[in-house]
Design a protein around this motif. Structure first.
Motif: not given
Length: 370
Positions: A58-65, A121-130, A137-142
């Motif tokens: 709620l204080f913004g800590i823990g979102f992709y940091d 997976q955030n270390f590899y993701w550049d905004g594209t599924r590829e 990818y599917w692990g993240y989705v599920v």
């Protein structure tokens, strides 16, 4: 920050703070239920941790940091902890056997590994599924876009609560016996945990089916408000009952002694039924032993181990039943309740009132109205 969010933070903070305080008290309590108290303390610590994580978000800590990779959920451990808390309560000298019991903690090990894999997976993701592997990818989705974590967590909790209830039913044996009045609060804990789990699934599925589950945190408010209240209540219950004796050792009789005491129990019952010996207002243990020609300690032992009652309670039960029969008789309508109580064998108003309250849970006047 909205006023509602401030209120929510305060509510979660109270729950987390109380959970930690009660957890510490229970952990360092060296009373009768030392091991069980430590399992309950661990449940409170994990609940408090989860509440603190939500407060930080709620204080913004823990979102992709940095903290996003540290603050894991550990939702799948609650079921096993509940089960071992109950098992420690009803098993004398219980010790956790890692060799045999580790399997119960396998779900949280899987959750820990899988959660770390998904967050990596955030270390590899550049905004594209590829940019992600098929599994990534599917692990993240599920994991992130579906309520998988909560469904499995609730399933585990309900499974282990059912397993715990079976333990409470099966724990009585030839050598040990549960003290029923001292496990009522434990049954209440299991009931509340089950209700809370069902509500979690309901709230999460409503959010998933009708709202944007992955991008909308509205379901977190009722879910974690409930967890805060549950943590607070569980801490109070655990603290108040931390030294309650839950299980007692039975005296195991030798076959000869059992036969002797069973015969004596029959003699006692016969003199009560046939002679209505309980109607003697001066009846005492020594008087009964003289009448039967048996030693007092044998009668006491017989009452405790075979009949399962104390002398006064045993005699007063007969007197109360006699009083009920007298009350049913139309001939006694003009007599007061107390006079009929004296007729049944009671020797004072005070002893009559105490006996009725203790053995029926009602006031003496309720006997007459019934």
């Amino acid at each position: 920050m909205k006023p509602f969010e401030i209120f929510f933070i305060v509510l979660l903070s109270i729950g987390a703070f109380q959970g930690i305080i009660y957890g510490i008290i229970l952990w360092y309590n060296n009373g009768t239920n030392k091991v069980a108290n430590r399992f309950l303390a661990t449940i409170l610590f994990f609940f408090s941790y989860r509440l603190i994580v939500e407060i930080l978000k709620l204080f913004g800590i823990g979102f992709y940091d940095f903290f996003y990779h540290i603050l894991l959920e550990y939702n799948w451990i609650y079921g096993a902890l509940i089960y071992f808390f109950i098992k420690a309560c009803v098993t004398p000298n219980f010790k956790l056997n890692i060799k045999n019991d580790w399997i119960h903690f396998l779900p949280v090990i899987i959750e820990f590994i899988w959660s770390n894999f998904i967050k990596s997976q955030n270390f590899y993701w550049d905004g594209t599924r590829e940019s992600l592997s098929w599994l990534g990818y599917w692990g993240y989705v599920v994991w992130m876009l579906y309520p998988t974590q909560y469904i499995i967590s609730v399933g585990l909790i309900i499974f282990y609560i059912n397993k715990s209830n079976k333990l409470l039913i099966q724990s009585n044996s030839e050598t040990f016996q549960l003290i029923i009045k001292n496990i009522r609060w434990i049954k209440l804990v299991l009931k509340f945990m089950k209700i809370y789990s069902v509500l979690v699934i309901f709230v999460v599925l409503i959010d998933f089916l009708f709202f944007e589950y992955a991008f909308n945190r509205s379901y977190h408010y009722p879910l974690f408000a409930g967890m805060a209240l549950l943590t607070y209540w569980l801490g109070i219950q655990g603290f108040n009952k931390k030294d309650k004796v839950i299980i007692k050792t039975k005296t195991v009789l030798e076959p000869k002694e059992k036969e002797l005491l069973s015969a004596l129990a029959h003699k006692i019952e016969q003199i009560m039924i046939n002679s209505k010996y309980y109607k003697n207002p001066d009846l005492s243990l020594s008087l009964l032993s003289k009448e039967l020609g048996e030693k007092s300690y044998l009668i006491t032992k017989c009452l405790n181990l075979v009949i399962g009652k104390k002398f006064n309670d045993y005699i007063n039960e007969y007197r109360i039943n006699e009083l009920k029969e007298l009350l049913k008789d139309p001939k006694n309508e003009n007599y007061t309740l107390l006079s009929l109580a004296f007729e049944a064998g009671f020797n004072s108003k005070a002893s009559f009132n105490r006996a009725v309250k203790k053995l029926t849970g009602k006031s003496p006047s309720a006997l007459k109205s019934n």
